[in-house]
Design a protein around this motif. Structure first.
Motif, PDB file in Angstrom:
ATOM      1  N   ASP A   1       0.870  -1.178   0.000  1.00  0.00           N
ATOM      2  CA  ASP A   1       0.000   0.000   0.000  1.00  0.00           C
ATOM      3  C   ASP A   1       0.909   1.230   0.000  1.00  0.00           C
ATOM      4  OD1 ASP A   1      -1.899   1.926   0.556  1.00  0.00           O
ATOM      5  OD2 ASP A   1      -2.655   0.952   2.369  1.00  0.00           O
ATOM      6  N   THR A   2       1.297   1.671  -1.192  1.00  0.00           N
ATOM      7  CA  THR A   2       2.395   2.635  -1.282  1.00  0.00           C
ATOM      8  C   THR A   2       2.058   4.031  -0.792  1.00  0.00           C
ATOM      9  OG1 THR A   2       1.797   3.041  -3.579  1.00  0.00           O
ATOM     10  CG2 THR A   2       3.561   1.443  -3.163  1.00  0.00           C
ATOM     11  N   ASP A   3       0.816   4.377  -0.741  1.00  0.00           N
ATOM     12  CA  ASP A   3       0.514   5.723  -0.247  1.00  0.00           C
ATOM     13  C   ASP A   3      -0.136   5.695   1.134  1.00  0.00           C
ATOM     14  OD1 ASP A   3      -1.974   4.858  -0.815  1.00  0.00           O
ATOM     15  OD2 ASP A   3      -2.541   6.517  -2.116  1.00  0.00           O
ATOM     16  N   ARG A   4       0.128   4.648   1.892  1.00  0.00           N
ATOM     17  CA  ARG A   4      -0.492   4.580   3.210  1.00  0.00           C
ATOM     18  C   ARG A   4      -0.052   5.733   4.108  1.00  0.00           C
ATOM     19  NH1 ARG A   4      -1.244  -1.021   6.377  1.00  0.00           N
ATOM     20  NH2 ARG A   4      -2.466  -1.376   4.482  1.00  0.00           N
ATOM     21  N   GLU A   5       1.217   6.114   4.052  1.00  0.00           N
ATOM     22  CA  GLU A   5       1.646   7.197   4.925  1.00  0.00           C
ATOM     23  C   GLU A   5       0.887   8.479   4.624  1.00  0.00           C
ATOM     24  OE1 GLU A   5       5.823   7.894   5.305  1.00  0.00           O
ATOM     25  OE2 GLU A   5       5.456   9.089   7.091  1.00  0.00           O
ATOM     26  N   GLY A   6       0.759   8.789   3.321  1.00  0.00           N
ATOM     27  CA  GLY A   6       0.027  10.000   2.973  1.00  0.00           C
ATOM     28  C   GLY A   6      -1.402   9.952   3.490  1.00  0.00           C
ATOM     29  N   ARG A   7      -2.001   8.770   3.393  1.00  0.00           N
ATOM     30  CA  ARG A   7      -3.415   8.646   3.735  1.00  0.00           C
ATOM     31  C   ARG A   7      -3.645   8.551   5.245  1.00  0.00           C
ATOM     32  NH1 ARG A   7      -3.981   4.025   1.448  1.00  0.00           N
ATOM     33  NH2 ARG A   7      -4.582   2.898   3.313  1.00  0.00           N
ATOM     34  N   THR A   8      -2.778   7.823   5.940  1.00  0.00           N
ATOM     35  CA  THR A   8      -3.065   7.537   7.355  1.00  0.00           C
ATOM     36  C   THR A   8      -2.012   8.069   8.318  1.00  0.00           C
ATOM     37  OG1 THR A   8      -1.843   5.449   7.480  1.00  0.00           O
ATOM     38  CG2 THR A   8      -4.080   5.338   6.598  1.00  0.00           C
ATOM     39  N   GLY A   9      -0.958   8.696   7.806  1.00  0.00           N
ATOM     40  CA  GLY A   9       0.053   9.230   8.706  1.00  0.00           C
ATOM     41  C   GLY A   9       1.058   8.193   9.165  1.00  0.00           C
ATOM     42  N   ILE A  10       0.857   6.939   8.743  1.00  0.00           N
ATOM     43  CA  ILE A  10       1.745   5.848   9.148  1.00  0.00           C
ATOM     44  C   ILE A  10       2.037   5.019   7.907  1.00  0.00           C
ATOM     45  CG2 ILE A  10       1.899   3.735  10.554  1.00  0.00           C
ATOM     46  CD1 ILE A  10      -0.235   5.226  12.392  1.00  0.00           C
ATOM     47  N   PRO A  11       3.315   4.793   7.562  1.00  0.00           N
ATOM     48  CA  PRO A  11       3.599   4.035   6.348  1.00  0.00           C
ATOM     49  C   PRO A  11       3.249   2.562   6.525  1.00  0.00           C
ATOM     50  CG  PRO A  11       5.637   4.411   7.555  1.00  0.00           C
ATOM     51  CD  PRO A  11       4.550   5.174   8.271  1.00  0.00           C
ATOM     52  N   GLU A  12       3.171   1.821   5.424  1.00  0.00           N
ATOM     53  CA  GLU A  12       2.964   0.369   5.485  1.00  0.00           C
ATOM     54  C   GLU A  12       4.085  -0.248   6.320  1.00  0.00           C
ATOM     55  OE1 GLU A  12       1.116  -1.715   2.471  1.00  0.00           O
ATOM     56  OE2 GLU A  12       1.214  -3.281   3.982  1.00  0.00           O
ATOM     57  N   VAL A  13       3.693  -1.117   7.244  1.00  0.00           N
ATOM     58  CA  VAL A  13       4.655  -1.790   8.111  1.00  0.00           C
ATOM     59  C   VAL A  13       4.461  -3.290   7.943  1.00  0.00           C
ATOM     60  CG1 VAL A  13       5.188  -2.266  10.542  1.00  0.00           C
ATOM     61  CG2 VAL A  13       4.881   0.092   9.768  1.00  0.00           C
ATOM     62  N   ILE A  14       5.539  -4.081   8.021  1.00  0.00           N
ATOM     63  CA  ILE A  14       5.437  -5.520   7.788  1.00  0.00           C
ATOM     64  C   ILE A  14       5.210  -6.245   9.103  1.00  0.00           C
ATOM     65  CG2 ILE A  14       6.532  -7.533   6.734  1.00  0.00           C
ATOM     66  CD1 ILE A  14       8.467  -5.549   5.350  1.00  0.00           C
ATOM     67  N   TYR A  15       4.051  -6.903   9.207  1.00  0.00           N
ATOM     68  CA  TYR A  15       3.763  -7.748  10.355  1.00  0.00           C
ATOM     69  C   TYR A  15       4.283  -9.138  10.005  1.00  0.00           C
ATOM     70  CZ  TYR A  15       0.874 -10.475  13.607  1.00  0.00           C
ATOM     71  OH  TYR A  15       0.431 -11.356  14.568  1.00  0.00           O
ATOM     72  N   SER A  16       5.376  -9.583  10.650  1.00  0.00           N
ATOM     73  CA  SER A  16       6.102 -10.765  10.166  1.00  0.00           C
ATOM     74  C   SER A  16       5.463 -12.095  10.556  1.00  0.00           C
ATOM     75  CB  SER A  16       7.536 -10.739  10.707  1.00  0.00           C
ATOM     76  OG  SER A  16       8.141  -9.493  10.462  1.00  0.00           O
ATOM     77  N   ALA A  17       4.695 -12.131  11.643  1.00  0.00           N
ATOM     78  CA  ALA A  17       4.111 -13.404  12.070  1.00  0.00           C
ATOM     79  C   ALA A  17       3.245 -13.978  10.952  1.00  0.00           C
ATOM     80  CB  ALA A  17       3.285 -13.189  13.331  1.00  0.00           C
ATOM     81  N   GLY A  18       3.379 -15.278  10.692  1.00  0.00           N
ATOM     82  CA  GLY A  18       2.572 -15.918   9.655  1.00  0.00           C
ATOM     83  C   GLY A  18       3.138 -15.747   8.256  1.00  0.00           C
ATOM     84  N   LYS A  19       4.228 -15.031   8.136  1.00  0.00           N
ATOM     85  CA  LYS A  19       4.882 -14.927   6.831  1.00  0.00           C
ATOM     86  C   LYS A  19       6.210 -15.680   6.916  1.00  0.00           C
ATOM     87  CE  LYS A  19       2.927 -10.451   5.464  1.00  0.00           C
ATOM     88  NZ  LYS A  19       2.466  -9.880   6.768  1.00  0.00           N
ATOM     89  N   THR A  20       6.701 -16.210   5.809  1.00  0.00           N
ATOM     90  CA  THR A  20       8.015 -16.842   5.808  1.00  0.00           C
ATOM     91  C   THR A  20       9.083 -15.747   5.828  1.00  0.00           C
ATOM     92  OG1 THR A  20       8.193 -16.834   3.414  1.00  0.00           O
ATOM     93  CG2 THR A  20       7.087 -18.716   4.407  1.00  0.00           C
ATOM     94  N   PRO A  21      10.280 -16.050   6.356  1.00  0.00           N
ATOM     95  CA  PRO A  21      11.359 -15.050   6.337  1.00  0.00           C
ATOM     96  C   PRO A  21      11.593 -14.541   4.913  1.00  0.00           C
ATOM     97  CG  PRO A  21      11.988 -16.874   7.744  1.00  0.00           C
ATOM     98  CD  PRO A  21      10.686 -17.266   7.100  1.00  0.00           C
ATOM     99  N   GLN A  22      11.503 -15.419   3.957  1.00  0.00           N
ATOM    100  CA  GLN A  22      11.704 -15.034   2.560  1.00  0.00           C
ATOM    101  C   GLN A  22      10.675 -13.970   2.138  1.00  0.00           C
ATOM    102  OE1 GLN A  22      14.403 -16.252   1.200  1.00  0.00           O
ATOM    103  NE2 GLN A  22      14.087 -14.945  -0.611  1.00  0.00           N
ATOM    104  N   GLN A  23       9.407 -14.212   2.506  1.00  0.00           N
ATOM    105  CA  GLN A  23       8.365 -13.240   2.143  1.00  0.00           C
ATOM    106  C   GLN A  23       8.625 -11.887   2.792  1.00  0.00           C
ATOM    107  OE1 GLN A  23       4.869 -15.469   3.421  1.00  0.00           O
ATOM    108  NE2 GLN A  23       4.369 -16.068   1.323  1.00  0.00           N
ATOM    109  N   VAL A  24       8.981 -11.897   4.074  1.00  0.00           N
ATOM    110  CA  VAL A  24       9.249 -10.634   4.763  1.00  0.00           C
ATOM    111  C   VAL A  24      10.385  -9.891   4.056  1.00  0.00           C
ATOM    112  CG1 VAL A  24      10.016  -9.557   6.923  1.00  0.00           C
ATOM    113  CG2 VAL A  24       8.433 -11.503   6.981  1.00  0.00           C
TER     114      VAL A  24
END
Lengths: 253, 253, 253, 253, 253, 253, 253, 253
Positions: free
Chosen positions: A41-64
């Protein structure tokens, strides 16, 4: 897409640097970038004041690591939460400068560290066992550009420890209280300050603590009136809201 | 006791208007006033930014009325929440000017209405059935001196209703979202604004709604990062925190 | 026993190929085949539209492999769900052609791949962490002969990602929505389409998520009216119902 | 706004019957109509296949009646669920032709009754005490244009009652099963038919039934694979989904 | 101490075989034998019809083995439930003849196998995954001297599997039904037999199964009237009650 | 700071042994000592009758050892609860004389063992599996200077085992009852003694035991009137309260 | 249909009293009789040992009365449980001889009272407040032909009250224990008898009793091994199972 | 039967005032007196330090009055808890001197008021709404002969109200803390005193308070180590335990 980016785009059109075709395409493209299994979500910071952040649980290290690398390519600063050391191992191959905060289980990469605000967020915890959650909140808040003050191990079983630090707490623009067990600290702090208090119930404890439910209910039922609550152990979420509040005081932060 | 009151007191001592004895007594008296069954916290506003408010549930109408009268005598503005009409009947004999807000179940008496802030709190609700909670929040916020904007019945089942009002929501300094059933509105709003969002889960619904638990869990687990939560149906608490946030923007409010 | 099998049997009787005795015995035998610890329901497909499928959890790899082999002998296509790699190791010794879908944790063996339907089932997920459940649903649906379309990572925190794909979703005959955390995606999708929506609450999340209960309650309380729900993480069950619905559109599927 | 309405509008523009100004205004207006406390979603039927319906619980009779009247003015058929007789008293003053279905607690007003589909929805209930929920589902399904067949009191304590009616059940395009207590009926029916089954857990029962939770959990954990579930006592929701499924069979319905 | 033992003791006194002193001591000694950390209830069988049994969970293998050895010394037959292989390793050093039932996780040692009753306990399970619990019940029942009949994998998703075995079930003096997931089998069996049915809810399943709570609630809310329930996965307890019932039919058993 | 310490300080001032400056500093220092991540409450014993105790869960072995060492330096006796052997390994490097109680998972170091009281605390447990909790209570009570009597494995399934020990129980000044499963022992004991009974619900059991909730609810609902309860498995807390009660009988203890 | 009824039918056919046509029709008719909203299970007694009984909750008095009348016409004895006086008012107009048991809230009509068994069911309750449940069980058991013995108010707070009656309890063929609060009585009785014990948890109590959940969990976790449990307050169900057990002792009962 | 009563009886035997027969009968009679539906435990005070008390909920006013009258006849002082005014109406016809405590909902009759102890029980409550529970505890404690001190409305939202009264609290021999909402007061008091603290969680509050569960969990998870807990709203039980503790200090009380 942020307004200033649009204006830049239009300017470059009028200067003839960009064709109408290109401008139309860029403007009509929603603010996202797809990796198939993930859509950034490339414009999340503009829209919500907080940039996209990666929640790592449930993702493989490779995906993160792949998502982080793509974000980095697009100039988005990287924060990956709930990341074990095995995630960091993979990620730093793609982003060598990334820093690992072990207690917070957070990976951070920012090309330019933001200048921190003068107003600050106070982070108050009841006991030593609550430190990982306090650290997740602290790292997140700093990542977003806020000055923070940590006040640890001031739980109500020895309430004079809290009174000893109360002036530092009162001076903050917003206060995060981290507490497990019965979570009483949020109410006690809430009754002593005139700033918004955000409670983070912790899973610290055992038995009828039910993995943090006891502290969660305590904070939801706080008899102090300026207290709101986020999910159990959710240091990240509390820091995000505190950031949005602190921005109101010092908008350039 | 507030610092400025203390300074006044010392001044009157130095001017010889008050005896040492009296000053000592006043200074050593904690900020409270006892009715036996109730102890009024007279300096709560100075300490927490929110004056003592009467929570009427579990008190007899007579008790509510007596506490209100005592507060009024001491010049504290009166707000009684969760008050049925039978409470109002008794209370207005003691404070004839008190006003009853039926939908909010709130009684208000302020000798001088505070001037409202320019910055405002947006109050967004999912459905018509959530109105009593929205009104409790609205009346409380206004009582505390905040301008509010009400945006009702914009739940996600017809999400374009929300988009139609999004600019008004985005313009607020803080947003309260009131929603029952699955409470999805808090996440959707949280994903579209860059201001702090406070969710109030409502008991609206039935069956697996469990008296608001469904909406409460939804909001606690919000995938949008700037959302915090107060207790089910707690319009009062949400308004208090919103007030403390709005004060940061416009301190004189 | 299916009608066409019965007709075949009767024909062979009239042709003198089978004795009355044998026919009677076959007809009176219920449609099942026993391994002692397991009883295979051999006419389940005829009766319910879905063949017997092996739920591997709580069974030893040896048991799963034996049941699969017996089904294969009787010409029943094999699907084993919730199967770890250690199950696959044992099973493929008995059925060498079996394929393992790692993310879905599903083993499939079909001698003849069914021709897929033209109408399709849309599989929509909120985040990357929900992929294993989405894949279980997708593999099951394809096993049963349905075309599927995967639309991943379109959760409500960045709702424009969903709008970007809405036409593909609307074109399906039935939609499966996979979401953890607060599960709001099911309501939002449900409010935008005129096809049945089946929600799968995911255990993705932490704290007050309670292993998927938060998303489950959200979906049960959906304010959108065409949404039904299956068990937490039950990709298989959702796919079965979606298959029964898609069959109504394209009965030969 | 529906496509055909737009085409009509454009046609009338080209014929000169409407000005460009008026057309623009009508087209840009989102599909909603506001009463202040309620915002009617006027194009919900076009978008979701189900028109806006009034959920009466938590609204005053006056509010329900006003919303109904406004919908009626705009030509939207009226269905108000969870409406006690006191609601009907007020509503029928505004819409004299409205009909009250006492057991279902539903008020219906349709100027032209829709022609019912040939394919039908089977409504199967476990006991006499489940009838109010069955009736809410039946009235809703008929309101939406579906033929329904009611099969009452065939719970598993006397399972031959179910077998006696199984052909009627199997002939449906979709089946709704209403059951309280242990809710076993949904699994048993699900194991005997090749059509989608939607379970409605009922609050019928006592003690460890927990207001329908027992039946809800039963249905979510059904060992039959084609069963999905709606909220406790949610006859309305089940009928909506059944309608969307039945439409796939007989689109003109 | 049992009446007949007392009578024997008194007889031996009158015959002069035992001194008054000895008799007094034996009579005043409560029926127990202490190991410090454990107190063996030596006359439990006389009092309750079921001898003391060792529940191994939460005890060290050494403790289980010592208690078993002491019981064996006193001539009490040994049954240790919930015993992993590591317990058996230690125990069989002390009691070499002890037998380990792996699936049931039970250790048995009886010097003289009891003659089994003619009347029998039927053990009915819904699926293969329920076998460990069924086996715990079966081994216990046999240990107590009862004939058992196992009827596995006859769950309601293919209800004709149950009908195929119904005569064997009906012939029992008491029926134990083992089922996980939605636990519907107990109600269905309960509606088809005129013998007491004891349900054992199993933790088999996932998600909203909540470790067996779903099946537990189902069985407690059974619409069939002769069903009672024991704790989740409690094969031992169900077998004990079934034994007490079967004894009523064939007291010498 | 305790009164007697203050008097000593003032005396040494008057004797000229300490300067005014030093005295003032010591008096104004709150009773705490900070390690950054932990703040030791140095006058907790004076204030609450129980010294600061280290709860090891959620702390690293290094942290536990450092806190213990600091306490030891200040002459505070050391008790660390919930400490695995890996904690002991690290701690005894810093405090070589520390003793590890394996079953209780407690580490103790007291330079001078306190003389135990004559009055005693009775510790009664239902089964052998409850021993770790009983031991945590026993070690804590002895650490605080109380004589204890252990009465193990006297659960209600063989109630004569309890009656055999009742005089020892009745002679105590306060009774702690440790029980898992249904926790009935607390009520039975409570109905037979005239001393306060503190129940500790244990997590011993399985299934609908829910990790000790069953025993917890039993004890909270005890029909015997002198029973109070602490958290599940909280041997430490029960011992603390028992100590405060026993102190009332024998204040010098 | 019972075997003996079938034989009678065939006999009357062979005697020429009934036509083949009629016999075929009667034999092919399943054992049920429909009133539209209710389907009477006419051969339930033959099949399950317990005739169809009317559960009145959730039915209108009119419905209960009609079902009772229809049953009466067919010679089925009538028992209506959970029936308030308003149900009895309507019912006795149709069946004048019906008797109302106020405390049990049960209506009974049996043309010929069954001769009671010699063996008996013991009904043991913990307190006076549990009497309505005990009475529902007692009336049901007698309706089914069993002798019962009531032993009231012998809860464990004064356990000698129980010992005073233990011989009467031990003499029963099966024992029902009714207890609210912590429900300890079931375990205590279970540890003292060698007959099956059926526990009925009662909703008697308050607070953490949660409407009987506390007693339910206690009984499910009973450390005594011969105890099974029915739903909260389910006197009817317990009596049914006790009846099926008592029949084993005295089959003609 | 108390020892002194036995001695009296034996004395009267030796004086010839009573026959051997009579003495034997009286001695062999357990300490109970039966009314059929209720069995009075006449020697409960001797055994447990607390006489039999009537819990009125679930009993008819007539039953309460009869039990009270019988107790009165036997010289047992009368306390009936949870008694509405309608109970008092009936009871005072039988015991005219009985006194009704409206807020506590308690009826008391003691011919001779006991002399109160010098040591006292402190009763501390968080808010005015907790008064009924505080009063039940106070009336019970006084009935049992204890002096009590009430400290109301000192909840943690204004914590200086508590500090103002701390000396009175510290002077007690045992402290009862009554608190609803988040129940933090118990922990805060527990951290400031060296006497046992008994927490009573109150049902005061709403929403996620769940009828007192929030406060209950808080108190069970208290970080202060000398706190135990009784059931929600159980003023009676807390007072009984406090009485047993206070008796240790002042045995003649």
């Amino acid at each position: 897409m942020e307004k200033k980016d649009i204006l830049n785009l239009l300017e470059s059109l009028q200067k003839g640097e960009t064709s109408q075709q290109e401008v139309a395409e860029q403007l009509s493209r929603p603010g996202l970038d797809s990796l198939g299994y993930a859509v950034i979500d490339t414009d999340r910071e503009g829209r919500t004041g907080i940039p996209e952040v990666i929640y790592s649980a449930g993702k493989t290290p490779q995906q993160v690591a792949e998502i982080a690398a793509r974000m980095n390519e697009r100039g988005i600063p990287v924060l990956a939460t709930r990341a074990g050391p095995e995630v960091y191992e993979v990620l730093r191959e793609k982003i060598p400068g990334a820093v690992y905060h072990e207690q917070a289980k957070a990976i951070v990469y920012q090309e330019d560290k933001p200048e921190l605000t003068k107003s600050y967020i106070a982070l108050v915890s009841a006991g030593t066992s609550d430190m990982p959650v306090l650290e997740e909140a602290a790292i997140t808040a700093e990542f977003l550009g806020n000055r923070v003050e940590r006040i640890s191990d001031v739980g109500v079983a020895g309430i004079h420890r809290l009174f000893d630090r109360i002036d530092l707490i009162r001076g903050a623009s917003v206060i995060i209280v981290v507490a497990g067990m019965e979570g009483a600290l949020a109410s006690v702090v809430g009754g002593m300050v005139d700033k918004p208090v955000i409670g983070i119930p912790c899973s610290t404890g055992y038995g009828a603590n039910f993995g943090g439910v006891s502290a969660l209910l305590s904070m939801l039922n706080s008899c102090a009136s300026g207290v709101s609550v986020v999910n159990i152990d959710n240091g990240f979420g509390a820091a995000c809201q505190a950031h949005l509040i602190n921005r109101l005081v010092e908008p350039s932060g």
